[in-house]
Design an enzyme around this catalytic site. Structure first.
Site, short mmCIF file in Angstrom:
data_model
loop_
_atom_site.label_atom_id
_atom_site.label_comp_id
_atom_site.label_asym_id
_atom_site.label_seq_id
_atom_site.Cartn_x
_atom_site.Cartn_y
_atom_site.Cartn_z
N ASP A 29 -27.51 37.14 43.14
CA ASP A 29 -26.31 36.75 42.40
C ASP A 29 -26.43 37.22 40.95
O ASP A 29 -27.49 37.09 40.34
CB ASP A 29 -26.16 35.22 42.47
CG ASP A 29 -24.78 34.75 42.05
OD1 ASP A 29 -24.06 34.21 42.91
OD2 ASP A 29 -24.43 34.91 40.86
N ASN A 84 -18.91 27.94 49.44
CA ASN A 84 -17.76 27.36 48.76
C ASN A 84 -16.49 27.87 49.42
O ASN A 84 -16.34 29.07 49.66
CB ASN A 84 -17.78 27.76 47.27
CG ASN A 84 -18.98 27.19 46.54
OD1 ASN A 84 -19.36 26.05 46.78
ND2 ASN A 84 -19.57 27.98 45.66
N GLN A 91 -15.08 28.42 44.88
CA GLN A 91 -15.08 29.81 45.36
C GLN A 91 -14.38 30.70 44.35
O GLN A 91 -13.24 30.42 43.93
CB GLN A 91 -14.40 29.92 46.73
CG GLN A 91 -14.53 31.33 47.32
CD GLN A 91 -13.98 31.45 48.75
OE1 GLN A 91 -13.40 30.50 49.30
NE2 GLN A 91 -14.17 32.60 49.34
N SER A 92 -15.05 31.76 43.93
CA SER A 92 -14.46 32.69 42.96
C SER A 92 -14.32 34.10 43.52
O SER A 92 -13.54 34.89 43.01
CB SER A 92 -15.30 32.72 41.67
OG SER A 92 -16.62 33.11 41.96
N VAL A 93 -15.08 34.41 44.57
CA VAL A 93 -14.96 35.71 45.23
C VAL A 93 -14.50 35.45 46.66
O VAL A 93 -15.20 34.77 47.42
CB VAL A 93 -16.30 36.48 45.22
CG1 VAL A 93 -16.16 37.80 45.96
CG2 VAL A 93 -16.77 36.73 43.77
N HIS A 97 -19.29 34.26 51.78
CA HIS A 97 -20.70 34.49 51.45
C HIS A 97 -21.44 33.17 51.48
O HIS A 97 -20.88 32.12 51.19
CB HIS A 97 -20.85 35.17 50.08
CG HIS A 97 -20.09 34.51 48.98
ND1 HIS A 97 -18.73 34.66 48.82
CD2 HIS A 97 -20.48 33.67 47.99
CE1 HIS A 97 -18.31 33.96 47.78
NE2 HIS A 97 -19.36 33.33 47.26
N HIS A 99 -24.53 31.25 49.74
CA HIS A 99 -25.50 31.22 48.64
C HIS A 99 -26.83 30.70 49.19
O HIS A 99 -26.85 29.70 49.93
CB HIS A 99 -25.06 30.24 47.55
CG HIS A 99 -23.81 30.61 46.81
ND1 HIS A 99 -23.82 31.15 45.55
CD2 HIS A 99 -22.50 30.51 47.16
CE1 HIS A 99 -22.57 31.35 45.15
NE2 HIS A 99 -21.75 30.96 46.10
P1 DGP Z 1 -18.47 31.73 44.66
O1 DGP Z 1 -18.16 31.13 43.32
O2 DGP Z 1 -19.02 30.74 45.70
O3 DGP Z 1 -17.30 32.54 45.19
O4 DGP Z 1 -19.66 32.74 44.39
C1 DGP Z 1 -19.46 34.03 43.91
C2 DGP Z 1 -20.74 34.47 43.28
O5 DGP Z 1 -20.69 35.88 43.14
C3 DGP Z 1 -20.98 33.91 41.88
O6 DGP Z 1 -22.10 33.03 41.90
C4 DGP Z 1 -21.27 35.12 41.01
C5 DGP Z 1 -21.43 36.24 42.02
N1 DGP Z 1 -20.93 37.52 41.57
C6 DGP Z 1 -19.70 37.76 41.07
N2 DGP Z 1 -19.56 39.07 40.78
C7 DGP Z 1 -20.75 39.65 41.10
C8 DGP Z 1 -21.23 40.99 41.03
O7 DGP Z 1 -20.56 41.93 40.61
N3 DGP Z 1 -22.51 41.20 41.46
C9 DGP Z 1 -23.30 40.20 41.95
N4 DGP Z 1 -24.54 40.52 42.33
N5 DGP Z 1 -22.87 38.92 42.03
C10 DGP Z 1 -21.61 38.67 41.61
#
Ligand code: DGP
Length: 111
Positions: A29, A84, A91-93, A97, A99
């Site tokens: 992450d 999430n 959840q932001s992406v 996924h 974690h």
């Molecule tokens: P969530 O908030 O559960 O959707 O987790 C998304 C995670 O993705 C957050 O902890 C940060 C990570 N993340 C966002 N952008 C990038 C990226 O460009 N590269 C990597 N390695 N992680 C990322």
């Protein structure tokens, strides 16, 4: 339009990969919340956990198995796995996924 994580999986955006197979990729992450913080991401673009169907059950089982393998690979015996679902749950992406978080003491319940 590919998701951010598909672009990472395809190598368009660099990442620190720790696992790769036919069904998923795991990478660190970018904003770690613990010494070990890895995301296990299916190659299939499932938006969120509640988009899964019965056909996805083997894939979800595989993701959890890979989460365990990654945790072991990272030397963890105690770790947390989190999915999430929805912005209100963090959840932001919007590409499913898991974690894998560990390497420090983790309190429960989380804040
Ligand atoms: P969530 O908030 O559960 O959707 O987790 C998304 C995670 O993705 C957050 O902890 C940060 C990570 N993340 C966002 N952008 C990038 C990226 O460009 N590269 C990597 N390695 N992680 C990322």
């Amino acid at each position: 339009m590919p998701t951010l994580f598909t672009r990472i999986i395809q190598g368009e955006i660099p990442s620190d990969r720790v696992w790769e197979d036919d069904l998923c990729v795991a990478f660190r992450d970018i904003h770690p919340t613990a010494p070990v913080h890895v995301l296990v991401v299916p190659r299939k673009e499932l938006t969120r956990l509640d988009q899964m169907t019965t056909d996805d059950e083997p894939l979800l089982g595989h993701l959890m198995h890979v989460a365990v393998k990654v945790a072991k690979q990272e030397g963890l015996t105690d770790f947390r796995t989190v999915v999430n679902t929805g912005a209100g749950a963090g959840q932001s992406v919007f590409h499913l996924h898991v974690h894998v978080i560990g390497g420090r003491s983790l309190s429960w319940p989380p804040g």
